[in-house]
Design a protein around this motif. Structure first.
Motif, PDB file in Angstrom:
ATOM      1  N   LYS A 123       1.030  -1.161  -0.013  1.00  0.00           N
ATOM      2  CA  LYS A 123      -0.015   0.148  -0.108  1.00  0.00           C
ATOM      3  C   LYS A 123       0.804   1.059   0.119  1.00  0.00           C
ATOM      4  O   LYS A 123       2.056   1.139   0.423  1.00  0.00           O
ATOM      5  CB  LYS A 123      -0.920   0.093   1.121  1.00  0.00           C
ATOM      6  CG  LYS A 123      -1.831  -1.250   1.436  1.00  0.00           C
ATOM      7  CD  LYS A 123      -2.707  -1.501   0.253  1.00  0.00           C
ATOM      8  CE  LYS A 123      -3.437  -2.757   0.470  1.00  0.00           C
ATOM      9  NZ  LYS A 123      -4.495  -2.910  -0.666  1.00  0.00           N
ATOM     10  N   ASN A 124       0.161   2.241  -0.275  1.00  0.00           N
ATOM     11  CA  ASN A 124       1.059   3.736  -0.544  1.00  0.00           C
ATOM     12  C   ASN A 124       0.451   4.690   0.039  1.00  0.00           C
ATOM     13  O   ASN A 124      -1.034   4.974  -0.007  1.00  0.00           O
ATOM     14  CB  ASN A 124       1.243   3.993  -2.106  1.00  0.00           C
ATOM     15  CG  ASN A 124       2.160   4.725  -2.276  1.00  0.00           C
ATOM     16  OD1 ASN A 124       2.955   5.566  -1.518  1.00  0.00           O
ATOM     17  ND2 ASN A 124       2.408   5.032  -3.528  1.00  0.00           N
ATOM     18  N   ASP A 125       1.063   5.453   0.743  1.00  0.00           N
ATOM     19  CA  ASP A 125       0.583   6.727   1.604  1.00  0.00           C
ATOM     20  C   ASP A 125       0.599   7.983   0.413  1.00  0.00           C
ATOM     21  O   ASP A 125       0.390   9.134   1.016  1.00  0.00           O
ATOM     22  CB  ASP A 125       1.314   6.877   2.796  1.00  0.00           C
ATOM     23  CG  ASP A 125       2.665   7.162   2.752  1.00  0.00           C
ATOM     24  OD1 ASP A 125       3.192   6.804   1.890  1.00  0.00           O
ATOM     25  OD2 ASP A 125       3.244   7.479   3.821  1.00  0.00           O
ATOM     26  N   LYS A 126       1.199   8.044  -0.505  1.00  0.00           N
ATOM     27  CA  LYS A 126       1.746   9.034  -1.288  1.00  0.00           C
ATOM     28  C   LYS A 126       0.781   8.858  -2.614  1.00  0.00           C
ATOM     29  O   LYS A 126       0.733   7.768  -3.090  1.00  0.00           O
ATOM     30  CB  LYS A 126       3.181   9.181  -1.813  1.00  0.00           C
ATOM     31  CG  LYS A 126       4.024   9.395  -0.503  1.00  0.00           C
ATOM     32  CD  LYS A 126       3.916  10.584  -0.098  1.00  0.00           C
ATOM     33  CE  LYS A 126       4.930  11.119   0.953  1.00  0.00           C
ATOM     34  NZ  LYS A 126       4.899  10.254   1.986  1.00  0.00           N
ATOM     35  N   PHE A 127       0.135   9.805  -3.245  1.00  0.00           N
ATOM     36  CA  PHE A 127      -0.457   9.655  -4.512  1.00  0.00           C
ATOM     37  C   PHE A 127       0.443  10.420  -5.636  1.00  0.00           C
ATOM     38  O   PHE A 127       1.458  10.937  -5.425  1.00  0.00           O
ATOM     39  CB  PHE A 127      -1.650  10.716  -4.567  1.00  0.00           C
ATOM     40  CG  PHE A 127      -2.777  10.139  -3.741  1.00  0.00           C
ATOM     41  CD1 PHE A 127      -3.592   9.236  -4.148  1.00  0.00           C
ATOM     42  CD2 PHE A 127      -2.952  10.403  -2.280  1.00  0.00           C
ATOM     43  CE1 PHE A 127      -4.780   8.759  -3.500  1.00  0.00           C
ATOM     44  CE2 PHE A 127      -3.791   9.854  -1.599  1.00  0.00           C
ATOM     45  CZ  PHE A 127      -4.873   9.071  -1.994  1.00  0.00           C
ATOM     46  N   SER A 128       0.198   9.986  -6.896  1.00  0.00           N
ATOM     47  CA  SER A 128       0.614  10.448  -7.991  1.00  0.00           C
ATOM     48  C   SER A 128       0.879  11.640  -8.276  1.00  0.00           C
ATOM     49  O   SER A 128      -0.144  12.289  -7.862  1.00  0.00           O
ATOM     50  CB  SER A 128       0.495   9.581  -9.251  1.00  0.00           C
ATOM     51  OG  SER A 128      -0.854  10.067  -9.576  1.00  0.00           O
ATOM     52  N   GLU A 129       1.761  12.406  -9.062  1.00  0.00           N
ATOM     53  CA  GLU A 129       1.684  13.977  -9.229  1.00  0.00           C
ATOM     54  C   GLU A 129       0.629  13.975 -10.019  1.00  0.00           C
ATOM     55  O   GLU A 129      -0.184  15.076 -10.041  1.00  0.00           O
ATOM     56  CB  GLU A 129       3.094  14.169 -10.070  1.00  0.00           C
ATOM     57  CG  GLU A 129       3.295  15.544 -10.093  1.00  0.00           C
ATOM     58  CD  GLU A 129       4.571  15.814 -10.806  1.00  0.00           C
ATOM     59  OE1 GLU A 129       4.811  16.640 -11.669  1.00  0.00           O
ATOM     60  OE2 GLU A 129       5.913  15.126 -10.267  1.00  0.00           O
ATOM     61  N   ALA A 130       0.044  13.092 -11.162  1.00  0.00           N
ATOM     62  CA  ALA A 130      -1.128  13.569 -11.839  1.00  0.00           C
ATOM     63  C   ALA A 130      -2.318  13.459 -10.993  1.00  0.00           C
ATOM     64  O   ALA A 130      -3.169  14.381 -11.065  1.00  0.00           O
ATOM     65  CB  ALA A 130      -1.120  12.316 -12.724  1.00  0.00           C
ATOM     66  N   SER A 131      -2.504  12.459 -10.073  1.00  0.00           N
ATOM     67  CA  SER A 131      -3.421  12.455  -9.108  1.00  0.00           C
ATOM     68  C   SER A 131      -3.945  13.899  -8.482  1.00  0.00           C
ATOM     69  O   SER A 131      -4.784  14.300  -8.425  1.00  0.00           O
ATOM     70  CB  SER A 131      -3.438  11.263  -8.357  1.00  0.00           C
ATOM     71  OG  SER A 131      -3.725  10.159  -8.826  1.00  0.00           O
ATOM     72  N   GLU A 132      -2.509  14.222  -7.773  1.00  0.00           N
ATOM     73  CA  GLU A 132      -2.837  15.328  -6.911  1.00  0.00           C
ATOM     74  C   GLU A 132      -2.950  16.704  -7.684  1.00  0.00           C
ATOM     75  O   GLU A 132      -3.950  17.489  -7.495  1.00  0.00           O
ATOM     76  CB  GLU A 132      -1.228  15.750  -6.137  1.00  0.00           C
ATOM     77  CG  GLU A 132      -0.889  14.481  -5.357  1.00  0.00           C
ATOM     78  CD  GLU A 132      -1.722  14.888  -3.807  1.00  0.00           C
ATOM     79  OE1 GLU A 132      -2.673  15.620  -3.770  1.00  0.00           O
ATOM     80  OE2 GLU A 132      -1.379  14.056  -3.047  1.00  0.00           O
TER      81      GLU A 132
END
Length: 640
Positions: free
Chosen positions: A188-197
């Motif tokens: 699992k990941n606590d960071k979102f992709s640049e595109a999502s942000e």
């Protein structure tokens, strides 16, 4: 994947195979594991599919999907073919030269995880990685010189295909690493992709009502939200029109901001659910959506997908209207505040709360004639400034929880009625006879004298009535819940046994559940009578629902893994100390739950036998921070 492989046992036509499984089909054909006969594909004799378990000594055990195998299949370490714990695999049966069937792994069909988490440890003069889940040591794809430069106990994320190190996580001895460990174990990941942000932030912070002239403007109504005190996102708001007996359930209109197959949607589908730790939430959506523009915060306009549910004086639902709206929540309550209002310990400017509670209480009594009221308690954990366990408490459902729950049930049930045939349903099957018989055996040891009867709902109510009389309802409810099937998502409606509903779904939490977001899109397409869009949204819906059921279980496992490790750190500092506990499991092994100042930790007890719920004094003998396991010996039984 599991459903696809099971169906190959009885034959599966090509048109029934989703795009997600076509590559697997080609691989099975190339390996000679399946054949085509009368336009159907069948798994060949000599091959078996299932989930892999691996013991601490490196021996594998295949749990077959084929029910004809009455026990798991032995796979020696040399025949594991680099497959990992919990992988779904294809195996070829070996000649039967012993009493136990054995096999060798041919192909990993679905890895349980793309990565594993290990910590470094000395083995002689070499440094190897020890897998946190299995305890197995492995040689890492790194030089001994570079490994020796790291502190012993360094946590590493490795690629399961080649054992390459992909990330340095922290150190096993650091309590602040626990969150990263639990997320990394389940990939699992606590960071979102640049595109999502970027996509999320583009929506800004406020809603301009003039841009939505076709929405129902409900900003003057006295909506309020009711959530835990530490909630950061607010999915739902309610309002009660006492004069007309109309309950409004307004849900954050996430589908207005998250388009199908966009960057945010792709990540949300992969995550499936928000994950909740005691100190922080790992959201399904970027925080600029989940905690801002989508969240029904007080005193600001927000877009909502709203049900207006009308009741008559007999509390029958006589009207259900679904529409897109704009609302403004007038107040953000936490559960404790609502409980104080209902107990006349606090005044409220929202005057409809007490009349609504009276109505929902009557609705609940009516519903429970065909359903169950399980008295469950949720374990809550508090941490100190050093990331260590500070305290625990059990949070049970109060009147405020019941008020909100009954409103949400009305909306979820209403949403399920609007979906015909295929969609997203929340099903809960009737318990298996075998599990109920095991339950009755456990209950017999506790003084409950019941025999199996075909009307399971009536049987469960009888058991609960006796538990009330004996004063151990909460403990008995836990055993009953354990004997039941897990609720799951499905494209087909199969009803909900626990709630006593013929049809049920999840509509009320699109910020934290992808199932609800998907359902919102389907409902909007249906409201517009757009059959083309509706069918487009249903593409691969079966595999989406199966994936969501698995992701839901994973989200729970991440949270439990974190808590287990916090308990283990606490126990490691208290070896030799004695505590109160009670027996929670006594079948395959004896497991106790801590029931002292600190509550809820699972304790493994060796060389001892006891009845379920037996109260004990235990002495902690060891704790393994890596696996999150605590071991103890029994000092004495406590007579009640």
């Amino acid at each position: 994947m599991k459903e696809f492989l099971i169906r190959l046992l009885d034959g599966l036509s090509e048109k029934e195979i989703s795009s997600d499984h076509k590559e697997t089909l080609r691989n099975l054909l190339n390996l000679g594991a399946i054949t085509s006969h009368n336009n159907k594909f069948y798994l060949n004799n000599g091959f078996v599919c299932g989930k892999l378990d691996i013991s601490s000594n490196g021996t594998g055990f295949l749990m077959p999907f084929d029910k004809r195998f009455k026990q798991d299949i032995l796979i020696e370490n040399k025949n594991l073919n680099n497959s990992h714990y919990r992988d779904i695999i294809l195996a070829k049966l070996l000649p039967l030269n012993k009493k136990r069937q054995s096999a060798k792994v041919v192909l990993t069909l679905k890895p349980a995880n793309e990565t594993s988490v290990v910590y470094t440890k000395h083995f002689g003069r070499a440094i190897l990685g020890v897998n946190l889940k299995t305890g197995l040591s492995i040689a890492l794809k790194a030089t001994q010189k570079s490994l020796k430069a790291l502190p012993i106990g360094t946590l590493l994320k490795i690629n399961n295909l080649n054992n390459e190190i992909t990330e340095v996580i922290g150190n096993i001895n650091d309590p602040f690493s626990d969150e990263k460990i639990s997320l990394a174990i389940y990939n699992k990941n606590d960071k979102f992709s640049e595109a999502s942000e970027f996509e999320a932030k583009a929506w800004g912070d406020s809603v301009d009502a003039s841009m939505y002239p076709n929405r129902a403007d409900l900003r003057e109504l006295e909506f309020c939200t009711i959530d835990p005190i530490d909630a950061k996102d607010f999915d739902d708001a309610i309002y009660f029109d006492e004069k007309n007996l109309e309950i409004y359930v307004a849900i954050a209109d996430v589908s207005e901001y998250v388009s199908s197959y966009g960057a945010i949607d792709k990540e949300a589908k992969t995550r499936g659910f928000s994950i909740y730790f005691p100190h922080i939430a790992i959201p399904m959506l970027p925080r600029s959506l989940s905690e801002n523009i989508c969240s029904l915060k007080p005193d600001v306009a927000r877009l909502a997908f709203c049900f207006k549910i009308k009741l008559n004086k007999n509390l029958d639902v006589v009207g259900e209207e679904l529409f897109e709206a704009i609302i403004t929540s007038k107040k953000r309550f936490n559960y404790d505040e609502i409980d104080e209002i209902l107990e006349d310990k606090r005044a409220s400017e929202i005057f409809w709360i007490k009349p609504l509670f009276e109505l929902t209480s009557n609705l609940r009594a009516k519903r429970l004639k065909n359903a169950f009221d399980f008295r469950t308690e949720e374990l809550r954990m508090s941490l100190d400034d050093e990331g260590k366990l500070l305290a625990t408490r059990f949070e049970s459902d109060s009147n405020s929880h019941r008020l909100v729950e009954d409103c949400m049930l009305l909306a979820n049930k209403a949403a399920a009625k609007l979906i015909d045939g295929r969609g997203v349903f929340r099903n809960h099957g009737t318990p298996d006879i075998r599990k109920i018989e095991n339950l009755l055996q456990d209950l017999a040891s506790l003084g409950f004298d019941f025999v199996y009867e075909s009307d399971l709902a009536n049987l469960i109510r009888k058991i609960q009535a006796q538990a009330d009389a004996m004063g151990n309802r909460e403990e008995i409810d836990k055993l009953i819940i354990k004997a039941q099937k897990k609720a799951e998502y499905s494209a087909q409606n199969l009803g909900h046994f626990g709630l006593g509903f013929d049809r049920y779904t999840h509509f009320t939490s699109p910020i934290r559940r992808y199932s609800d977001l998907t359902l919102h899109r389907l409902l909007k397409a249906k409201m517009k009578n757009d059959k083309k869009l509706f069918n487009y949204l249903l593409l691969n819906i079966e595999s989406t629902c199966a994936s969501l059921s698995e992701l839901e279980r994973e989200a729970d496992k991440v949270a439990y893994d974190f808590m287990d490790r916090k308990f283990a750190r606490w126990a490691k500092e208290r070896i030799g100390q004695r505590f109160k506990a009670y027996v929670s499991e006594n079948q395959n092994m004896l497991v106790a739950k801590l029931d002292d100042e600190i509550k809820g930790a699972r304790i493994y007890l060796n060389s001892y036998s006891a009845e379920l719920l037996q109260k004990l004094i235990i002495e902690i003998t060891d704790a393994d921070i890596a696996s999150g396991e605590i071991f103890a010996k029994v000092v004495k039984k406590i007579d009640v």
